[in-house]
Design a protein around this motif. Structure first.
Motif, PDB file in Angstrom:
ATOM      1  N   ALA A  84     -13.973  19.450 -32.085  1.00 47.68           N
ATOM      2  CA  ALA A  84     -13.822  20.784 -31.764  1.00 47.68           C
ATOM      3  C   ALA A  84     -15.254  21.670 -32.154  1.00 47.68           C
ATOM      4  O   ALA A  84     -15.806  21.127 -33.011  1.00 47.68           O
ATOM      5  CB  ALA A  84     -12.540  21.296 -32.610  1.00 47.68           C
ATOM      6  N   GLY A  85     -15.181  22.728 -31.624  1.00 42.90           N
ATOM      7  CA  GLY A  85     -16.320  23.602 -31.968  1.00 42.90           C
ATOM      8  C   GLY A  85     -16.017  24.446 -33.330  1.00 42.90           C
ATOM      9  O   GLY A  85     -15.151  24.107 -34.027  1.00 42.90           O
ATOM     10  N   PRO A  86     -16.896  25.572 -33.647  1.00 40.64           N
ATOM     11  CA  PRO A  86     -16.737  26.141 -34.982  1.00 40.64           C
ATOM     12  C   PRO A  86     -15.420  26.792 -34.887  1.00 40.64           C
ATOM     13  O   PRO A  86     -14.976  27.150 -34.118  1.00 40.64           O
ATOM     14  CB  PRO A  86     -17.876  27.119 -34.876  1.00 40.64           C
ATOM     15  CG  PRO A  86     -18.881  26.431 -34.052  1.00 40.64           C
ATOM     16  CD  PRO A  86     -18.196  25.878 -33.101  1.00 40.64           C
ATOM     17  N   PRO A  87     -14.900  26.918 -36.221  1.00 39.13           N
ATOM     18  CA  PRO A  87     -13.421  27.669 -36.014  1.00 39.13           C
ATOM     19  C   PRO A  87     -13.552  29.035 -35.972  1.00 39.13           C
ATOM     20  O   PRO A  87     -14.617  29.901 -36.480  1.00 39.13           O
ATOM     21  CB  PRO A  87     -12.969  27.284 -37.627  1.00 39.13           C
ATOM     22  CG  PRO A  87     -14.189  26.888 -38.451  1.00 39.13           C
ATOM     23  CD  PRO A  87     -15.277  26.280 -37.502  1.00 39.13           C
ATOM     24  N   VAL A  88     -12.663  29.651 -34.977  1.00 39.03           N
ATOM     25  CA  VAL A  88     -12.819  31.096 -35.048  1.00 39.03           C
ATOM     26  C   VAL A  88     -11.597  32.090 -35.038  1.00 39.03           C
ATOM     27  O   VAL A  88     -11.495  33.125 -35.300  1.00 39.03           O
ATOM     28  CB  VAL A  88     -13.406  31.336 -33.671  1.00 39.03           C
ATOM     29  CG1 VAL A  88     -14.727  30.850 -33.467  1.00 39.03           C
ATOM     30  CG2 VAL A  88     -12.671  30.834 -32.443  1.00 39.03           C
ATOM     31  N   ALA A  89     -10.484  31.181 -34.990  1.00 40.61           N
ATOM     32  CA  ALA A  89      -9.195  31.933 -34.991  1.00 40.61           C
ATOM     33  C   ALA A  89      -7.900  30.927 -35.351  1.00 40.61           C
ATOM     34  O   ALA A  89      -8.094  29.690 -35.324  1.00 40.61           O
ATOM     35  CB  ALA A  89      -8.786  32.356 -33.521  1.00 40.61           C
ATOM     36  N   LEU A  90      -6.944  31.725 -35.495  1.00 39.43           N
ATOM     37  CA  LEU A  90      -5.415  31.018 -35.770  1.00 39.43           C
ATOM     38  C   LEU A  90      -4.923  30.923 -34.598  1.00 39.43           C
ATOM     39  O   LEU A  90      -4.886  31.829 -33.509  1.00 39.43           O
ATOM     40  CB  LEU A  90      -4.701  31.601 -36.924  1.00 39.43           C
ATOM     41  CG  LEU A  90      -5.371  31.856 -38.237  1.00 39.43           C
ATOM     42  CD1 LEU A  90      -4.609  32.517 -39.097  1.00 39.43           C
ATOM     43  CD2 LEU A  90      -5.939  30.242 -38.785  1.00 39.43           C
ATOM     44  N   SER A  91      -3.729  29.855 -34.304  1.00 43.26           N
ATOM     45  CA  SER A  91      -3.113  29.930 -33.183  1.00 43.26           C
ATOM     46  C   SER A  91      -1.702  29.220 -33.756  1.00 43.26           C
ATOM     47  O   SER A  91      -1.605  28.629 -34.508  1.00 43.26           O
ATOM     48  CB  SER A  91      -3.709  28.855 -32.178  1.00 43.26           C
ATOM     49  OG  SER A  91      -2.659  28.850 -31.228  1.00 43.26           O
ATOM     50  N   PHE A  92      -0.512  29.938 -32.968  1.00 41.48           N
ATOM     51  CA  PHE A  92       0.719  29.273 -33.246  1.00 41.48           C
ATOM     52  C   PHE A  92       0.829  28.067 -32.206  1.00 41.48           C
ATOM     53  O   PHE A  92       0.920  28.183 -31.110  1.00 41.48           O
ATOM     54  CB  PHE A  92       1.984  30.130 -32.907  1.00 41.48           C
ATOM     55  CG  PHE A  92       2.107  31.260 -33.930  1.00 41.48           C
ATOM     56  CD1 PHE A  92       2.802  30.741 -35.126  1.00 41.48           C
ATOM     57  CD2 PHE A  92       1.757  32.510 -34.146  1.00 41.48           C
ATOM     58  CE1 PHE A  92       3.218  31.737 -35.992  1.00 41.48           C
ATOM     59  CE2 PHE A  92       2.142  33.434 -35.047  1.00 41.48           C
ATOM     60  CZ  PHE A  92       2.877  33.035 -35.999  1.00 41.48           C
ATOM     61  N   GLU A  93       0.893  26.834 -33.071  1.00 42.29           N
ATOM     62  CA  GLU A  93       1.314  25.765 -32.074  1.00 42.29           C
ATOM     63  C   GLU A  93       2.580  25.512 -31.947  1.00 42.29           C
ATOM     64  O   GLU A  93       3.226  25.226 -30.867  1.00 42.29           O
ATOM     65  CB  GLU A  93       0.820  24.508 -33.043  1.00 42.29           C
ATOM     66  CG  GLU A  93       1.236  23.091 -32.141  1.00 42.29           C
ATOM     67  CD  GLU A  93       0.704  21.893 -33.367  1.00 42.29           C
ATOM     68  OE1 GLU A  93       1.673  21.247 -33.823  1.00 42.29           O
ATOM     69  OE2 GLU A  93      -0.371  21.515 -32.836  1.00 42.29           O
ATOM     70  N   THR A  94       3.464  25.963 -32.881  1.00 39.88           N
ATOM     71  CA  THR A  94       5.169  26.106 -32.722  1.00 39.88           C
ATOM     72  C   THR A  94       5.328  27.655 -33.065  1.00 39.88           C
ATOM     73  O   THR A  94       5.085  28.031 -34.228  1.00 39.88           O
ATOM     74  CB  THR A  94       5.923  25.158 -33.583  1.00 39.88           C
ATOM     75  OG1 THR A  94       5.422  24.024 -33.400  1.00 39.88           O
ATOM     76  CG2 THR A  94       7.339  25.395 -33.418  1.00 39.88           C
ATOM     77  N   GLN A  95       5.710  28.532 -32.219  1.00 37.87           N
ATOM     78  CA  GLN A  95       6.377  29.741 -32.431  1.00 37.87           C
ATOM     79  C   GLN A  95       7.653  29.734 -33.459  1.00 37.87           C
ATOM     80  O   GLN A  95       8.381  28.749 -33.414  1.00 37.87           O
ATOM     81  CB  GLN A  95       6.627  30.420 -31.158  1.00 37.87           C
ATOM     82  CG  GLN A  95       5.349  30.773 -30.400  1.00 37.87           C
ATOM     83  CD  GLN A  95       4.327  31.957 -30.757  1.00 37.87           C
ATOM     84  OE1 GLN A  95       5.153  32.764 -31.433  1.00 37.87           O
ATOM     85  NE2 GLN A  95       3.153  31.984 -30.131  1.00 37.87           N
ATOM     86  N   PRO A  96       7.771  30.805 -34.120  1.00 35.16           N
ATOM     87  CA  PRO A  96       9.056  30.985 -35.000  1.00 35.16           C
ATOM     88  C   PRO A  96      10.315  31.042 -33.757  1.00 35.16           C
ATOM     89  O   PRO A  96       9.970  31.439 -32.548  1.00 35.16           O
ATOM     90  CB  PRO A  96       8.893  32.307 -35.666  1.00 35.16           C
ATOM     91  CG  PRO A  96       7.726  33.066 -35.120  1.00 35.16           C
ATOM     92  CD  PRO A  96       6.800  31.943 -34.444  1.00 35.16           C
ATOM     93  N   ALA A  97      11.381  30.805 -34.187  1.00 33.16           N
ATOM     94  CA  ALA A  97      12.313  31.051 -33.257  1.00 33.16           C
ATOM     95  C   ALA A  97      12.317  32.443 -32.659  1.00 33.16           C
ATOM     96  O   ALA A  97      12.353  33.411 -33.425  1.00 33.16           O
ATOM     97  CB  ALA A  97      13.798  30.703 -34.227  1.00 33.16           C
ATOM     98  N   SER A  98      12.612  32.447 -31.162  1.00 36.86           N
ATOM     99  CA  SER A  98      12.784  33.841 -30.771  1.00 36.86           C
ATOM    100  C   SER A  98      13.865  34.498 -31.058  1.00 36.86           C
ATOM    101  O   SER A  98      13.935  35.650 -30.784  1.00 36.86           O
ATOM    102  CB  SER A  98      12.492  33.406 -29.264  1.00 36.86           C
ATOM    103  OG  SER A  98      13.447  32.630 -28.478  1.00 36.86           O
ATOM    104  N   VAL A  99      14.897  33.956 -31.199  1.00 38.00           N
ATOM    105  CA  VAL A  99      16.463  34.392 -31.625  1.00 38.00           C
ATOM    106  C   VAL A  99      16.909  33.534 -32.903  1.00 38.00           C
ATOM    107  O   VAL A  99      16.681  32.528 -33.073  1.00 38.00           O
ATOM    108  CB  VAL A  99      17.410  34.210 -30.522  1.00 38.00           C
ATOM    109  CG1 VAL A  99      18.623  34.806 -30.814  1.00 38.00           C
ATOM    110  CG2 VAL A  99      16.836  34.833 -28.994  1.00 38.00           C
ATOM    111  N   GLY A 100      17.519  34.524 -33.992  1.00 39.19           N
ATOM    112  CA  GLY A 100      17.796  34.019 -34.973  1.00 39.19           C
ATOM    113  C   GLY A 100      18.894  34.880 -35.673  1.00 39.19           C
ATOM    114  O   GLY A 100      19.200  35.904 -35.289  1.00 39.19           O
TER     115      GLY A 100
END
Length: 316
Positions: free
Chosen positions: A215-231
């Motif tokens: 991978a290139g240089p780190p630039v950001a965060l990303s959700f690989e798994t989103q929190p539950a949309s309904v809880g």
């Protein structure tokens, strides 16, 4: 009468051009001569042909001279090149050699003149841009009399192959130097070269290489798994989120020091409960056992941040 044998003369030169392992159409004839260039008719010994370039002579390369004349009938060459030269020898007589001649071979495969680098970085040109040969069966030399077209494609792994991916092969060589080929996704990839539009009536099998892209240089965060949309209020999210550190092309940056990622609610006044911070391992922070939850009903957005200046990310 001729004086004593002194050296040789190629009275008949071998063909200027011949094919590998095919006898010369014009076979050499060697005269054994004296110092003045007269045939030494009394010479009846063996005369041997040899080369000092790669490959070898095949056929009956040692024949007995008859009245100072050695006639060859089935001489061929095993290695293609433009600059072969054949020598005649016998005992302590002075050597003699032919004019330069060329030997060609039909291509049977693609070969690496210069392989691409194994390890490189996404969206940076491969550290070695490949050179591909239209090669003979030995694979050690390009078939210099053959032209064609060589194209690279990405055949295994996700992503897109960028740069100049098609080059004309001239004199058996397709040189991709300066082509800027690269791939935008990290991981193991396979690129494959194929040859088309050959100037001889053959079909060559494709040739592949495996490349590992970082991978290139780190630039950001990303959700690989989103929190539950309904809880449910007061109940841990299912699933719990997973946050990664990514480069500009959204590849996970695995080779990075452990980094603390913190989650918070960024709309509304409700507090996020549970273990709100996690430390990355190989660029990934998992909140599987964090028991994250919100005790107040409503619509909420979670935002992941670090203290290292990386661009944060919000849930959807």
């Amino acid at each position: 009468n001729a004086a004593a044998a002194y050296t040789f003369v190629f009275a008949v030169q071998p063909s200027e051009l011949t094919q590998v392992n095919v006898p010369f159409a014009r076979q050499p004839v060697v005269h054994v001569v004296d110092y003045f260039g007269n045939i030494a008719t009394s010479f009846q010994n063996n005369v041997t042909l040899f080369i000092n370039t790669p490959g070898s002579i095949v056929g009956t390369k040692t024949v007995q001279a008859v009245n100072g004349v050695a006639v060859y009938t089935d001489i061929a060459m095993t290695y293609q090149a433009k600059d072969h030269r054949m020598y005649a020898t016998s005992g302590n007589l002075n050597l003699a050699y032919t004019e330069l001649f060329a030997v060609w071979a039909m291509p049977t495969q693609l070969a690496w003149g210069d392989p691409t680098g194994f390890l490189t970085t996404v969206m940076e040109p491969f550290n070695h841009q490949p050179v591909v040969w239209l090669a003979d069966a030995m694979g050690t030399y390009p078939c210099w009399h053959v032209n064609g077209t060589v194209t690279f494609t990405l055949t295994e792994g996700d992503g897109t192959l960028y740069g100049i991916t098609t080059v004309e092969a001239v004199n058996g060589v397709a040189n991709f130097s300066g082509s800027g080929m690269t791939i935008d996704k990290s991981g193991y990839k396979t690129i494959t070269a194929t040859a088309t539009n050959l100037s001889v009536p053959v079909t060559l099998p494709p040739m592949s290489a495996t490349i590992l892209l970082r991978a290139g240089p780190p630039v950001a965060l990303s959700f690989e798994t989103q929190p539950a949309s309904v809880g449910q209020k007061g109940v841990p999210f299912s699933p719990q989120p997973v946050v990664t550190i990514v480069d500009a092309n959204h590849n996970i940056v695995e080779m990075i020091a452990p980094t603390v990622i913190t989650l918070s609610v960024t709309n509304g006044t409700a507090a996020l409960q549970g273990q709100v911070s996690a430390t990355t391992s190989y660029g990934k922070a998992t909140f599987y056992f964090a028991n994250l939850m919100i005790n107040t009903p409503g619509y909420y957005t979670l935002t992941a941040t670090t203290s290292t200046g990386l661009t944060g990310v919000s849930s959807v």
